[in-house]
Scaffold this motif. Structure first.
Motif, PDB file in Angstrom:
ATOM      1  N   MET A   1      36.694  50.913 -38.095  1.00 47.27           N
ATOM      2  CA  MET A   1      38.115  51.070 -38.364  1.00 47.27           C
ATOM      3  C   MET A   1      38.310  51.598 -39.774  1.00 47.27           C
ATOM      4  O   MET A   1      37.401  51.536 -40.600  1.00 47.27           O
ATOM      5  N   GLN A   2      39.490  52.166 -40.038  1.00 51.17           N
ATOM      6  CA  GLN A   2      39.874  52.636 -41.355  1.00 51.17           C
ATOM      7  C   GLN A   2      41.059  51.813 -41.841  1.00 51.17           C
ATOM      8  O   GLN A   2      42.014  51.600 -41.104  1.00 51.17           O
ATOM      9  N   ILE A   3      41.000  51.346 -43.067  1.00 54.99           N
ATOM     10  CA  ILE A   3      42.076  50.556 -43.653  1.00 54.99           C
ATOM     11  C   ILE A   3      42.402  51.122 -45.029  1.00 54.99           C
ATOM     12  O   ILE A   3      41.502  51.310 -45.856  1.00 54.99           O
ATOM     13  N   SER A   4      43.671  51.374 -45.279  1.00 53.35           N
ATOM     14  CA  SER A   4      44.103  51.917 -46.559  1.00 53.35           C
ATOM     15  C   SER A   4      44.531  50.797 -47.496  1.00 53.35           C
ATOM     16  O   SER A   4      45.312  49.919 -47.109  1.00 53.35           O
ATOM     17  N   VAL A   5      44.004  50.828 -48.715  1.00 58.93           N
ATOM     18  CA  VAL A   5      44.446  49.941 -49.786  1.00 58.93           C
ATOM     19  C   VAL A   5      44.559  50.779 -51.052  1.00 58.93           C
ATOM     20  O   VAL A   5      43.669  51.557 -51.370  1.00 58.93           O
TER      21      VAL A   5
ATOM     22  N   ILE B   1      35.426  50.454 -42.469  1.00 61.41           N
ATOM     23  CA  ILE B   1      34.919  49.088 -42.417  1.00 61.41           C
ATOM     24  C   ILE B   1      34.607  48.717 -40.977  1.00 61.41           C
ATOM     25  O   ILE B   1      35.365  49.036 -40.055  1.00 61.41           O
ATOM     26  N   GLN B   2      33.474  48.093 -40.778  1.00 59.03           N
ATOM     27  CA  GLN B   2      33.070  47.620 -39.458  1.00 59.03           C
ATOM     28  C   GLN B   2      33.256  46.114 -39.392  1.00 59.03           C
ATOM     29  O   GLN B   2      32.884  45.393 -40.319  1.00 59.03           O
ATOM     30  N   LYS B   3      33.826  45.662 -38.294  1.00 60.61           N
ATOM     31  CA  LYS B   3      34.026  44.229 -38.070  1.00 60.61           C
ATOM     32  C   LYS B   3      33.207  43.826 -36.858  1.00 60.61           C
ATOM     33  O   LYS B   3      33.347  44.396 -35.777  1.00 60.61           O
ATOM     34  N   ILE B   4      32.322  42.850 -37.052  1.00 61.96           N
ATOM     35  CA  ILE B   4      31.425  42.394 -35.988  1.00 61.96           C
ATOM     36  C   ILE B   4      31.650  40.905 -35.763  1.00 61.96           C
ATOM     37  O   ILE B   4      31.654  40.118 -36.714  1.00 61.96           O
TER      38      ILE B   4
ATOM     39  N   ASN C   1      25.581  52.450 -46.526  1.00 63.75           N
ATOM     40  CA  ASN C   1      26.895  52.353 -45.886  1.00 63.75           C
ATOM     41  C   ASN C   1      26.877  51.130 -44.975  1.00 63.75           C
ATOM     42  O   ASN C   1      25.934  50.334 -45.017  1.00 63.75           O
ATOM     43  N   HIS C   2      27.911  50.980 -44.153  1.00 67.43           N
ATOM     44  CA  HIS C   2      28.010  49.766 -43.332  1.00 67.43           C
ATOM     45  C   HIS C   2      26.858  49.635 -42.339  1.00 67.43           C
ATOM     46  O   HIS C   2      26.540  48.526 -41.906  1.00 67.43           O
ATOM     47  N   HIS C   3      26.221  50.752 -41.989  1.00 68.21           N
ATOM     48  CA  HIS C   3      25.106  50.683 -41.037  1.00 68.21           C
ATOM     49  C   HIS C   3      23.898  49.948 -41.621  1.00 68.21           C
ATOM     50  O   HIS C   3      23.050  49.467 -40.869  1.00 68.21           O
ATOM     51  N   GLU C   4      23.815  49.876 -42.951  1.00 69.15           N
ATOM     52  CA  GLU C   4      22.640  49.290 -43.604  1.00 69.15           C
ATOM     53  C   GLU C   4      22.379  47.854 -43.147  1.00 69.15           C
ATOM     54  O   GLU C   4      21.243  47.439 -42.989  1.00 69.15           O
TER      55      GLU C   4
ATOM     56  N   LYS D   1      31.906  39.153 -39.291  1.00 69.44           N
ATOM     57  CA  LYS D   1      31.262  39.884 -40.381  1.00 69.44           C
ATOM     58  C   LYS D   1      32.056  41.152 -40.694  1.00 69.44           C
ATOM     59  O   LYS D   1      32.350  41.944 -39.791  1.00 69.44           O
ATOM     60  N   LEU D   2      32.385  41.340 -41.968  1.00 68.87           N
ATOM     61  CA  LEU D   2      33.071  42.540 -42.436  1.00 68.87           C
ATOM     62  C   LEU D   2      32.091  43.371 -43.245  1.00 68.87           C
ATOM     63  O   LEU D   2      31.515  42.888 -44.227  1.00 68.87           O
ATOM     64  N   LEU D   3      31.891  44.632 -42.832  1.00 64.81           N
ATOM     65  CA  LEU D   3      30.924  45.516 -43.479  1.00 64.81           C
ATOM     66  C   LEU D   3      31.643  46.782 -43.935  1.00 64.81           C
ATOM     67  O   LEU D   3      31.778  47.746 -43.160  1.00 64.81           O
ATOM     68  N   PRO D   4      32.132  46.822 -45.163  1.00 62.28           N
ATOM     69  CA  PRO D   4      32.820  48.021 -45.642  1.00 62.28           C
ATOM     70  C   PRO D   4      31.862  49.048 -46.239  1.00 62.28           C
ATOM     71  O   PRO D   4      30.791  48.706 -46.747  1.00 62.28           O
ATOM     72  N   ASP D   5      32.253  50.319 -46.157  1.00 71.29           N
ATOM     73  CA  ASP D   5      31.621  51.340 -46.976  1.00 71.29           C
ATOM     74  C   ASP D   5      32.277  51.257 -48.355  1.00 71.29           C
ATOM     75  O   ASP D   5      33.499  51.388 -48.472  1.00 71.29           O
ATOM     76  N   LEU D   6      31.494  51.028 -49.380  1.00 74.14           N
ATOM     77  CA  LEU D   6      32.031  50.820 -50.723  1.00 74.14           C
ATOM     78  C   LEU D   6      32.462  52.139 -51.350  1.00 74.14           C
ATOM     79  O   LEU D   6      32.145  53.225 -50.840  1.00 74.14           O
TER      80      LEU D   6
END
Length: 271
Positions: free
Chosen positions: A1-5, A12-15, A31-34, A46-51
């Motif tokens: 998903m994409q979230i704007s802040v 960000i991936q939510k698992i 990235n979140h795949h790591e 689990k929240l996995l964002p791309d920083l």
């Protein structure tokens, strides 16, 4: 998903679902795949964002890539996705430095800290200046020689020598992840959020009263020494050395890494 802040749009991936709640932060050029495979073995949400500067996360030129801004953004992201929940924050290398900054800024949001192969900044101004200059040299190399050259250079660093023992398929997957970046954004990450630009959190370790679990690869002598020093200052800490693994123990010994995390997992409840 994409979230704007603010002025950033985070990938960000939510698992998973339910308690416990996790924020999992990748390392430089990741990235979140790591941590995708690791995350599937952990309980809860689990929240996995791309920083900032990485993967599918984008930002305007006006959006700072500083550690302070990254912490503000993560606070807003987690407030949207898991409001009023304390977090198990798991960070690797650069992600671990961010986790330390997050915990010092928002201790009320921390359930447990898991820090893999990281440090709380650099202790002296002189050393920070030297490292900042080094980060600027790396950023210039990225911009002048391009991403492929930089990835090849990064792969050959002694810090990652133990990864050459991994199957070729794994090494190629890591290389593909590193190449799936933008050189200009990585350069901004180095200059604005690199180790030389980070605040010195060594004096603040004593304030981190939440359970903190340090994980290092036994072959990574540099970060084993750093983490041994961290143990002396953290009030509620364990240190796990992963046998036959280097800097990236979650990649080199994933099953042992997962067992180490699950062993130290504290109560799921938010109180």
């Amino acid at each position: 998903m994409q979230i704007s802040v603010n002025d950033a749009n985070y990938k960000i991936q939510k698992i998973g679902h339910g308690a416990p709640y996790w924020l999992i932060l990748h390392g430089f050029m990741g990235n979140h795949h790591e941590f995708e495979t690791i995350a599937t073995k952990l309980p809860g949400t689990k929240l996995l964002p791309d920083l900032l500067g990485h993967g599918g996360t984008t930002a305007t030129k006006q959006h700072a890539f500083t550690m302070t801004q990254q912490v503000i953004d993560l606070m807003m992201l987690t407030a949207q996705l898991v409001p009023d929940q304390r977090l198990n924050v798991l960070g690797y290398s650069m992600g671990g430095r961010i986790a330390v900054a997050f915990a010092n800024t928002h201790p009320e949001r921390i359930q447990t800290l898991f820090l893999e192969s990281t440090r709380p900044g650099i202790a002296t101004q002189k050393q920070r200046d030297i490292r900042r200059q080094h980060d600027q040299v790396l950023a210039k190399r990225l911009l002048t020689h391009g991403l492929h050259d930089f990835v090849n250079y990064w792969t050959e660093l002694p810090l990652f020598a133990s990864q050459k023992r991994l199957p070729q398929a794994v090494q190629q997957r890591v290389k593909a992840m590193r190449l799936h970046q933008r050189a200009d954004l990585l350069a901004r990450s180095l200059t604005e959020m690199g180790t030389g630009s980070q605040a010195n959190y060594w004096p603040d370790l004593i304030k981190l009263t939440q359970p903190t679990h340090l994980i290092v690869g036994a072959l990574d002598r540099k970060f084993t020494d750093i983490n041994t020093k961290m143990v002396r200052q953290l009030p509620n800490v364990t240190l796990t050395k992963i046998p036959n693994a280097g800097h990236n123990s979650h990649l080199e010994a994933p099953n042992t890494f997962i067992k180490a995390v699950l062993k130290e997992l504290t109560d799921y409840a938010f109180d």
